[in-house]
Design a protein around this motif. Sequence first.
Motif, PDB file in Angstrom:
ATOM      1  N   GLY A 279      34.172   9.739 -20.830  1.00 17.84           N
ATOM      2  CA  GLY A 279      34.335   9.439 -20.130  1.00 17.84           C
ATOM      3  C   GLY A 279      33.666  10.100 -18.904  1.00 17.84           C
ATOM      4  O   GLY A 279      32.986   9.100 -18.273  1.00 17.84           O
ATOM      5  N   ALA A 280      33.279  11.432 -19.222  1.00 18.61           N
ATOM      6  CA  ALA A 280      31.852  11.443 -18.422  1.00 18.61           C
ATOM      7  C   ALA A 280      30.491  11.214 -18.797  1.00 18.61           C
ATOM      8  O   ALA A 280      29.894  10.449 -17.859  1.00 18.61           O
ATOM      9  N   LEU A 281      30.666  11.011 -19.924  1.00 16.02           N
ATOM     10  CA  LEU A 281      29.534   9.970 -20.758  1.00 16.02           C
ATOM     11  C   LEU A 281      28.791   8.986 -19.762  1.00 16.02           C
ATOM     12  O   LEU A 281      28.116   8.365 -19.720  1.00 16.02           O
ATOM     13  N   LYS A 282      30.355   8.686 -19.857  1.00 15.05           N
ATOM     14  CA  LYS A 282      29.990   6.750 -19.699  1.00 15.05           C
ATOM     15  C   LYS A 282      30.169   6.591 -17.863  1.00 15.05           C
ATOM     16  O   LYS A 282      29.169   5.720 -17.296  1.00 15.05           O
ATOM     17  N   LYS A 283      30.643   7.545 -17.197  1.00 17.61           N
ATOM     18  CA  LYS A 283      30.203   7.805 -16.215  1.00 17.61           C
ATOM     19  C   LYS A 283      28.890   7.542 -15.342  1.00 17.61           C
ATOM     20  O   LYS A 283      28.362   7.494 -14.456  1.00 17.61           O
ATOM     21  N   ILE A 284      28.284   8.978 -15.574  1.00 22.61           N
ATOM     22  CA  ILE A 284      26.937   8.821 -15.932  1.00 22.61           C
ATOM     23  C   ILE A 284      25.606   7.926 -16.284  1.00 22.61           C
ATOM     24  O   ILE A 284      24.942   7.136 -15.773  1.00 22.61           O
ATOM     25  N   ASN A 285      26.616   7.272 -17.428  1.00 24.44           N
ATOM     26  CA  ASN A 285      25.214   6.618 -17.973  1.00 24.44           C
ATOM     27  C   ASN A 285      25.681   4.816 -17.599  1.00 24.44           C
ATOM     28  O   ASN A 285      24.697   4.381 -16.928  1.00 24.44           O
ATOM     29  N   ASP A 286      27.046   4.896 -16.624  1.00 19.69           N
ATOM     30  CA  ASP A 286      27.510   3.514 -16.054  1.00 19.69           C
ATOM     31  C   ASP A 286      26.217   3.844 -14.587  1.00 19.69           C
ATOM     32  O   ASP A 286      25.919   2.472 -14.158  1.00 19.69           O
ATOM     33  N   ALA A 287      26.093   4.460 -14.000  1.00 14.52           N
ATOM     34  CA  ALA A 287      25.521   5.034 -12.738  1.00 14.52           C
ATOM     35  C   ALA A 287      24.377   4.661 -13.115  1.00 14.52           C
ATOM     36  O   ALA A 287      23.101   5.002 -12.367  1.00 14.52           O
ATOM     37  N   CYS A 288      23.593   4.406 -13.745  1.00 14.38           N
ATOM     38  CA  CYS A 288      21.911   4.312 -14.251  1.00 14.38           C
ATOM     39  C   CYS A 288      21.342   3.457 -14.382  1.00 14.38           C
ATOM     40  O   CYS A 288      21.801   2.383 -14.706  1.00 14.38           O
TER      41      CYS A 288
END
Length: 156
Positions: free
Chosen positions: A105-114
């Motif tokens: 979830g944390a990885l997806k959150k930061i990945n999607d924001a980039c």
Amino acid sequence: MYLIGQLAKLCNVSSDTLRFYEKNGLIEPAGRSDSGYRLYSEDNLSRVKFILRAKAIGLSLGEICELLDIRLEASQHSCAEVKAITQAKLNEVDSKIAELQRIRGALKKINDACCGHRNDDASHCSILGALNDSDDMANPEVKPEPCHSGQCQCGH
């Protein structure tokens, strides 16, 4: 009776694996040949296959050793004892899954924001910013930064 290489081949493991199991008390040769080679019995073959099946479902050597001890004197133990071992492992697996879901979830959150734009340098990368600024890595705070080129596909 089997020599170590024969047993290893039957179990599809290396001789070193069998020596490791022996060193850790999981198996014991049935005897030695006149020339001093380890000899293994059908019981050893059954035991190694048990160990391999237990490993395949994620049990540790310690847990396998406990189960082997129970198996050896099954009439002196209850199914509840066996189930307690597998239930503890199941709880451990569930905990690891929860941790991996949190990480995902944390990885997806930061990945999607980039924006991930190739022509932008990383000085405004929201992933680097989130990793730089966040005290709580379970929930990194993503602050969208404008892309260097101003032509970002993600609208920044």
